[in-house]
Design a protein around this motif. Structure first.
Motif, short mmCIF file in Angstrom:
data_model
loop_
_atom_site.label_atom_id
_atom_site.label_comp_id
_atom_site.label_asym_id
_atom_site.label_seq_id
_atom_site.Cartn_x
_atom_site.Cartn_y
_atom_site.Cartn_z
N SER A 148 0.82 -1.21 0.00
CA SER A 148 0.00 0.00 0.00
C SER A 148 0.85 1.26 0.00
O SER A 148 0.62 2.18 -0.80
CB SER A 148 -0.96 0.01 1.19
N PHE A 149 1.88 1.32 0.87
CA PHE A 149 2.68 2.55 0.89
C PHE A 149 3.63 2.63 -0.30
O PHE A 149 3.98 3.72 -0.76
CB PHE A 149 3.40 2.75 2.23
N ASN A 150 4.03 1.49 -0.87
CA ASN A 150 4.81 1.52 -2.10
C ASN A 150 3.97 2.08 -3.25
O ASN A 150 4.46 2.84 -4.08
CB ASN A 150 5.29 0.11 -2.48
N ALA A 151 2.68 1.71 -3.26
CA ALA A 151 1.79 2.21 -4.31
C ALA A 151 1.59 3.71 -4.20
O ALA A 151 1.56 4.43 -5.21
CB ALA A 151 0.45 1.49 -4.23
N VAL A 152 1.46 4.22 -2.97
CA VAL A 152 1.30 5.66 -2.76
C VAL A 152 2.54 6.41 -3.24
O VAL A 152 2.45 7.40 -3.97
CB VAL A 152 1.03 5.97 -1.27
N ALA A 153 3.72 5.94 -2.83
CA ALA A 153 4.97 6.59 -3.24
C ALA A 153 5.14 6.53 -4.75
O ALA A 153 5.58 7.50 -5.38
CB ALA A 153 6.15 5.93 -2.54
N VAL A 180 -4.43 3.47 -7.07
CA VAL A 180 -3.96 4.61 -6.28
C VAL A 180 -3.63 5.79 -7.20
O VAL A 180 -3.96 6.95 -6.90
CB VAL A 180 -2.73 4.23 -5.44
N LEU A 181 -3.00 5.51 -8.32
CA LEU A 181 -2.64 6.54 -9.29
C LEU A 181 -3.90 7.24 -9.82
O LEU A 181 -3.95 8.48 -9.90
CB LEU A 181 -1.86 5.91 -10.42
N PRO A 191 9.64 4.59 -5.34
CA PRO A 191 9.64 4.92 -3.90
C PRO A 191 11.01 5.34 -3.38
O PRO A 191 11.12 6.25 -2.56
CB PRO A 191 9.16 3.62 -3.25
N GLY A 192 12.08 4.68 -3.86
CA GLY A 192 13.41 5.04 -3.42
C GLY A 192 13.90 6.35 -3.99
O GLY A 192 14.75 7.02 -3.40
N ARG A 193 13.37 6.75 -5.13
CA ARG A 193 13.81 7.97 -5.79
C ARG A 193 13.04 9.20 -5.33
O ARG A 193 13.58 10.30 -5.29
CB ARG A 193 13.67 7.83 -7.31
N PHE A 194 11.75 9.02 -5.02
CA PHE A 194 10.90 10.17 -4.72
C PHE A 194 10.45 10.25 -3.27
O PHE A 194 10.03 11.33 -2.83
CB PHE A 194 9.65 10.14 -5.63
N ALA A 195 10.46 9.15 -2.54
CA ALA A 195 9.91 9.18 -1.18
C ALA A 195 10.72 8.27 -0.27
O ALA A 195 10.17 7.45 0.47
CB ALA A 195 8.44 8.75 -1.20
N ALA A 196 12.03 8.42 -0.31
CA ALA A 196 12.91 7.50 0.42
C ALA A 196 12.67 7.53 1.92
O ALA A 196 12.62 6.49 2.58
CB ALA A 196 14.37 7.81 0.10
#
Length: 250
Positions: free
Chosen positions: A83-88, A121-122, A221-226
């Motif tokens: 879920s939080f990976n999808a948000v990021a 989510v998108l 997720p690692g690039r935008f919301a690490a």
């Protein structure tokens, strides 16, 4: 006692390393390829559980560490991370698209190919920004879910026919649904963001010929919301550690 071994080149792991270290946990972070290969000799302390937190890792390395007693936490596939990976991923994809386009998301016709975890989510976030959202689906249950969420729905069979109406196009399906027959119908100023894994879902050769701006973005997720992603991972790992300790006490 639990020790943590973080493996891979990912900003989330860098942030997670700092959080675990600040918490006083025994933690080691390995990201260089030659160091990863050396992990087959990694000494796992007797009587101490070692949790390996990884994204993608060579199978032989994973097998070697498991044989020594390590357990693995796969942050890309663990159900608790979805879920939080999808948000990021959704926020990062939208951010990248906005930078590329002269148009606002608000009042723009936005198409999302696929309505799985990331696609739903998108679509929700684009709709919240005021977009006119359309979802491309292949299955009846996805069509019902998308319509219930307030999105327009089109089937893959009619995608090419209606493709020219969109300013933004996001692909989430790891199969080439955005073929040349779709690409030739798109607006020349369309922003096409592909977040599907592996080879993606776009015929990139055809896109280049037709001068369509098509960009595949991976590991969002690692690039935008690490930091946000690392914080969630941190909370999951500590909760898992606490749960395991309680079970062992019983």
């Amino acid at each position: 006692m639990t020790a943590y071994l973080l493996i891979g080149q990912d900003k989330r792991l860098e942030e997670l390393y700092e959080m675990l270290k600040e918490k006083g946990k025994q933690v080691m972070y390995v990201q260089e390829e030659q160091e990863i290969e050396a992990l087959t000799r990694y000494p796992i302390e007797q009587g101490k559980k070692t949790v390996c937190v990884v994204g993608k890792i060579p199978q032989d390395i994973e097998t070697a560490l498991k044989e020594k007693g390590a357990v693995f936490f796969h942050m890309l596939t663990d159900k608790r991370c979805k879920s939080f990976n999808a948000v990021a991923t959704a926020e990062g994809a939208i951010a990248h698209a906005i930078v590329m386009s002269p148009w606002n998301i608000e009042d723009s016709a936005v198409c999302i190919v696929g309505f799985g975890t990331c696609g739903s989510v998108l679509a929700e976030k684009c709709k919240a920004l005021g977009a006119k959202t359309t979802v491309v689906v292949r299955r009846q249950e996805m069509a019902k879910a998308a319509a219930k969420a307030g999105h327009q729905v089109i089937w893959t069979e009619e995608f090419a026919e209606k493709a020219g109406t969109f300013r933004y196009l996001f692909n989430t399906v790891p199969a080439v649904l955005i073929t040349d027959s779709v690409l030739k119908k798109l607006r020349k100023d369309v922003i096409l963001i592909d977040i599907a894994s592996n080879e993606g879902g776009v015929d990139y050769k055809a896109a280049a010929v037709r001068q369509i701006k098509a960009v595949q973005i991976l590991r969002i997720p690692g690039r935008f919301a690490a930091k946000s992603s690392a914080k969630k991972l941190f909370e999951i790992l500590l909760a898992q550690e606490e749960s395991t300790a309680l079970v062992e006490q019983e």
